[in-house]
Design a protein around this motif. Structure first.
Motif, PDB file in Angstrom:
ATOM      1  N   LEU A   1     -85.490  -1.859  12.843  1.00 42.30           N
ATOM      2  CA  LEU A   1     -85.192  -2.871  13.955  1.00 42.30           C
ATOM      3  C   LEU A   1     -86.558  -3.699  14.108  1.00 42.30           C
ATOM      4  CD1 LEU A   1     -83.725  -0.576  16.984  1.00 42.30           C
ATOM      5  CD2 LEU A   1     -82.496  -2.048  15.802  1.00 42.30           C
TER       6      LEU A   1
ATOM      7  N   SER B   1     -87.577  -2.907  20.726  1.00 45.48           N
ATOM      8  CA  SER B   1     -86.927  -3.772  19.934  1.00 45.48           C
ATOM      9  C   SER B   1     -86.453  -4.962  20.747  1.00 45.48           C
ATOM     10  CB  SER B   1     -85.443  -3.225  19.257  1.00 45.48           C
ATOM     11  OG  SER B   1     -84.705  -4.182  18.681  1.00 45.48           O
TER      12      SER B   1
ATOM     13  N   THR C   1     -79.653  -2.896  20.717  1.00 45.22           N
ATOM     14  CA  THR C   1     -79.688  -1.735  20.111  1.00 45.22           C
ATOM     15  C   THR C   1     -78.419  -0.726  20.180  1.00 45.22           C
ATOM     16  OG1 THR C   1     -80.912  -0.773  22.199  1.00 45.22           O
ATOM     17  CG2 THR C   1     -82.287  -1.619  20.322  1.00 45.22           C
TER      18      THR C   1
END
Length: 314
Positions: free
Chosen positions: A165, A187, A191
């Motif tokens: 990520l 991130s 996700t």
């Protein structure tokens, strides 16, 4: 590693606990617990290897559990002590990745191994006449290997997807070690797929093994209650009580941490729960098995007396 990928920071900042005044106290307590954990688990491993009477499936799996606890706490505690002691609260990108993979691997392996240990107790109590045939040495090695390998595959898949990520330069982790839900929070992209993978992996390595443990002990409880001899019943209960205590401590904290939305894992309560299963539980496991297990205590006395006699003779 951080230079090769612009989205990956060179270091991560581990924010740790919000109450800085607790850090000196936590440093002392964690140091004590870690030393006790190392000594206790090492004793279990040595005694199980040195005493021929403990060369049984139960103590083979117990040796694996002790080595797991020793490795799991070592993958986290030294870095935690460094951060608690000094003003620097950082860990290198490579160190974070290594800690992430190893701790994930060992945690998943312990979930599977505890289920294997429950199956061993089920075979010993519910199938005593067939126990030797069921738990042959090669089968025990195969079950232990499956636990280790299953945990490794779980870690490789989940950790790799997480570390791919993009973090967009974010490097502040609201925890005292690198953990999947915390990395997901950094991130800068969606996700959802990663969280789905995490929940599926949690189902496979947490829910399914726990279900097997509960089913095994359901059959064990029914078999024990059918035993008419009070002495035999007490012996069967003592054989399983240590494992039940370890399972309760480990799975209770793991379920609280992982079977909830990732965005809620930054609370201070979650940090102390994580501190419990990374520091306290590995320390308690050898104490539970030595204090409640006559075979281990007898083996300790035998080895101690033998060493004293050898020393006196020399």
């Amino acid at each position: 590693m951080g230079k090769t990928n612009a989205s990956s920071p060179a270091v991560f900042v581990l924010l740790g606990f919000s109450a800085r005044s607790l850090e000196p106290i936590l440093f002392i307590l964690v140091s004590i617990f870690y030393v006790v954990s190392i000594v206790g688990n090492s004793i279990i491993i040595l005694v199980s290897c040195m005493d021929v009477r403990l060369h049984t499936p139960m103590y083979f799996f117990l040796t694996n559990l002790s080595f797991l606890d020793l490795s799991f706490s070592t993958s986290i505690v030294p870095q935690l002590l460094v951060n608690l002691w000094g003003p620097q609260k950082t860990i290198s990108y490579g160190g974070c990745v290594a800690q992430f993979y190893v701790s994930h691997w060992l945690g998943a392996t312990e979930c599977l191994l505890l289920a294997v240990m429950a199956y061993d107790r089920y075979a010993a109590i519910c199938r005593p006449l067939h126990y030797t045939a069921i738990m042959q040495p090669q089968i025990c090695v195969g079950l232990a290997f499956t636990s280790w390998f299953g945990g490794l595959i779980t870690s490789i898949v989940g950790s790799t997807f997480t570390m791919l990520l993009p973090l967009c330069g974010k490097n502040r982790i609201d925890h005292f070690f690198c953990e999947m839900p915390l990395i997901l929070q950094l991130s800068c992209m969606d996700t959802s797929l990663n969280e789905l993978e995490m929940y599926l992996a949690s189902f496979v390595v947490v829910v399914l093994p726990l279900s097997l443990i509960l089913v095994s002990y359901g059959h064990i409880a029914r078999a024990v209650f059918k035993i008419k001899s009070v002495e035999v019943r007490r012996k069967a209960f003592n054989t399983c009580s240590s494992h039940v205590a370890v399972v309760s401590l480990f799975y209770g904290s793991i379920i609280f941490m992982y079977l909830q939305p990732a965005k809620s894992n930054s609370h201070e309560k979650g940090k102390f729960i994580a501190l419990f299963y990374t520091v306290v539980t590995p320390m308690l496991n050898p104490l539970i098995y030595t204090l409640r297990n006559k075979d281990v205590k007898r083996a300790l006395r035998h080895i101690s007396i033998g060493n004293c006699c050898d020393f006196s003779g020399k």
